[in-house]
Design an enzyme around this catalytic site. Structure first.
Site, PDB file in Angstrom:
ATOM      1  N   ASP A  10       0.785  -1.405   0.022  1.00  0.00           N
ATOM      2  CA  ASP A  10      -0.058   0.039  -0.018  1.00  0.00           C
ATOM      3  C   ASP A  10       0.955   1.221   0.167  1.00  0.00           C
ATOM      4  OD1 ASP A  10      -2.454   1.588   0.346  1.00  0.00           O
ATOM      5  OD2 ASP A  10      -1.841   1.878   2.521  1.00  0.00           O
ATOM      6  N   SER A  11       0.295   2.300  -0.494  1.00  0.00           N
ATOM      7  CA  SER A  11       0.840   3.713  -0.310  1.00  0.00           C
ATOM      8  C   SER A  11       1.319   4.190   1.093  1.00  0.00           C
ATOM      9  CB  SER A  11       0.065   4.727  -0.975  1.00  0.00           C
ATOM     10  OG  SER A  11      -1.158   4.761  -0.220  1.00  0.00           O
ATOM     11  N   TYR A  42      -0.432   8.366  -2.480  1.00  0.00           N
ATOM     12  CA  TYR A  42      -0.096   8.300  -3.842  1.00  0.00           C
ATOM     13  C   TYR A  42      -1.339   9.074  -4.680  1.00  0.00           C
ATOM     14  CZ  TYR A  42       3.146   4.540  -3.506  1.00  0.00           C
ATOM     15  OH  TYR A  42       4.333   3.687  -2.995  1.00  0.00           O
ATOM     16  N   CYS A  73      -4.166  -1.208  -2.261  1.00  0.00           N
ATOM     17  CA  CYS A  73      -4.334   0.370  -2.532  1.00  0.00           C
ATOM     18  C   CYS A  73      -5.227   0.553  -3.932  1.00  0.00           C
ATOM     19  CB  CYS A  73      -2.902   0.969  -2.660  1.00  0.00           C
ATOM     20  SG  CYS A  73      -2.879   2.743  -3.013  1.00  0.00           S
ATOM     21  N   ASN A  74      -6.234   1.396  -3.956  1.00  0.00           N
ATOM     22  CA  ASN A  74      -7.114   1.489  -4.859  1.00  0.00           C
ATOM     23  C   ASN A  74      -6.406   2.055  -5.975  1.00  0.00           C
ATOM     24  OD1 ASN A  74     -10.260   0.937  -4.723  1.00  0.00           O
ATOM     25  ND2 ASN A  74      -9.298   1.461  -2.788  1.00  0.00           N
ATOM     26  N   THR A  75      -5.507   3.110  -5.555  1.00  0.00           N
ATOM     27  CA  THR A  75      -4.703   4.208  -6.679  1.00  0.00           C
ATOM     28  C   THR A  75      -3.687   3.184  -7.411  1.00  0.00           C
ATOM     29  OG1 THR A  75      -5.097   5.837  -5.269  1.00  0.00           O
ATOM     30  CG2 THR A  75      -3.383   6.253  -6.697  1.00  0.00           C
ATOM     31  N   GLU A 152      -6.443  10.675   8.218  1.00  0.00           N
ATOM     32  CA  GLU A 152      -4.966  10.932   8.761  1.00  0.00           C
ATOM     33  C   GLU A 152      -5.057  11.795   9.552  1.00  0.00           C
ATOM     34  OE1 GLU A 152      -2.401  10.724   5.339  1.00  0.00           O
ATOM     35  OE2 GLU A 152      -3.280   8.714   4.735  1.00  0.00           O
ATOM     36  N   CYS A 184     -11.624   3.695  -1.710  1.00  0.00           N
ATOM     37  CA  CYS A 184     -10.357   4.096  -1.166  1.00  0.00           C
ATOM     38  C   CYS A 184     -10.231   3.331  -0.079  1.00  0.00           C
ATOM     39  CB  CYS A 184     -10.589   5.630  -1.133  1.00  0.00           C
ATOM     40  SG  CYS A 184      -8.877   6.199  -0.032  1.00  0.00           S
ATOM     41  N   THR A 185      -8.579   2.927   0.506  1.00  0.00           N
ATOM     42  CA  THR A 185      -8.823   2.184   1.550  1.00  0.00           C
ATOM     43  C   THR A 185      -9.112   2.760   2.961  1.00  0.00           C
ATOM     44  OG1 THR A 185      -6.514   2.978   1.529  1.00  0.00           O
ATOM     45  CG2 THR A 185      -6.859   0.801   0.647  1.00  0.00           C
ATOM     46  N   HIS A 186      -9.296   4.137   2.756  1.00  0.00           N
ATOM     47  CA  HIS A 186      -9.338   4.967   4.023  1.00  0.00           C
ATOM     48  C   HIS A 186     -10.757   4.899   4.403  1.00  0.00           C
ATOM     49  CE1 HIS A 186      -5.222   5.942   3.842  1.00  0.00           C
ATOM     50  NE2 HIS A 186      -5.081   6.882   4.592  1.00  0.00           N
TER      51      HIS A 186
END
Ligand code: I24
Ligand code: DGL
Length: 265
Positions: A10-11, A42, A73-75, A152, A184-186
């Protein structure tokens, strides 16, 4: 049986939402995780940079003798999943196709919403995958650049967070979308606020959780499951930034004690 670990990349720390699902759904499996927090996020970067950075993470995981790689990570999945998958001889799972396919299975009204980082939305990859599987389905995409920074800064249930989530999702409300992909992972951390904003009539799809269902199917099909005779899994986590901060965030989220090491790629 194959007792080697599953590699996750992941980023940064967001991919831990996917790891949490692995531990819940497949508790016998062992994880090697690499998060590139030194170069995160990312989402706002160029496709070329995302490709180079993600390949650095893949090469690192290959030195750990993993049996499978999850691009958590989706990006990164949006930009390089197909390239990585084509070049490796172990299975490589991304988070996007499982999310797209689950959304189609859940959707009733023919219209699916997708939210993600600017790069994921710009790539239009969710639309491409959803329409590949179901050409008649309409897709409404919306980039939510304020969501990841919100999480974050530890704002996941404050009034500020509620307000930002609601304001950002206004274009999605009353559009006839009955299924919304958290691309998105978040975003699973904002799930209660997102659900509140779009209403109970909308089913939320967690791409990370869906991708672990695919991991399970592959492990069974290729008989790659880890044996219980190996004992408790010894998960290993690596970060390109501070091991101390990573450990705090990860232990708080996963609710287990873990080993974390810093690496320079
Ligand atoms: N949550 C995330 N990233 C952070 C954070 C957070 N700080 C507090 N919380 N920081 O992502 C990112 C930048 N760091 C990363 C580590 O290296 C240095 C730079 C979401 C985490 C998803 C599991 C809030 C927080 C937490 C623990 C669990 C959940 C959570 F501390 F939202
Ligand atoms: N992990 C990223 C994703 O799922 C979010 C954070 C970033 O932009 O790096 O898209």
């Amino acid at each position: 049986m194959d007792n080697r670990p599953i590699g996750f990349l992941d980023s940064g720390v967001g991919g831990l939402t996917v790891v949490k699902e692995l531990i819940r759904q497949l508790p016998q499996e062992e994880v090697v995780y690499i998060g590139d927090s030194a170069r995160a996020p990312y989402g706002p970067r160029s496709a070329e940079q995302i490709r180079d950075f993600t390949w650095d993470l893949v090469r690192f995981l290959l030195t750990k003798d993993v049996k499978m790689i999850v691009i958590a990570c989706n990006t990164a999945t949006a930009v390089v999943w197909e390239d990585i998958k084509a070049k490796l001889d172990i299975p490589v799972i991304g988070v996007i196709l499982p999310g797209a396919s689950a959304a189609i299975q859940t959707n009733q009204g023919g219209k699916i919403g997708v939210i993600g980082t600017p790069m994921t939305i710009q790539s239009d990859i969710y639309r491409e995958k959803i329409q590949l599987l179901s050409p008649q389905t309409e897709v409404m995409s919306l980039s939510c650049p304020r969501f990841a920074p919100l999480v974050e800064s530890n704002e996941i249930s404050s009034n500020l967070a509620r307000q930002v989530v609601y304001e950002s999702l206004i274009p999605m409300i009353d559009q006839g979308v009955d299924t919304l992909v958290l691309g998105c992972t978040h975003y699973p951390l904002l799930r209660p606020l997102i659900q509140e904003a779009v209403g109970d009539g909308v089913s939320l799809i967690d791409s990370g959780a869906e991708c672990i269902r695919d991991v399970s199917v592959l492990l069974n099909y290729f008989q790659l499951n880890r044996s219980w005779q190996e004992g408790e899994p010894n998960h290993r986590f690596y970060t390109t930034a501070s091991a101390k901060i990573f450990k705090e965030i990860a232990e708080n989220w996963l609710k287990i004690e873990i080993n974390v090491e810093h690496v320079d790629l």
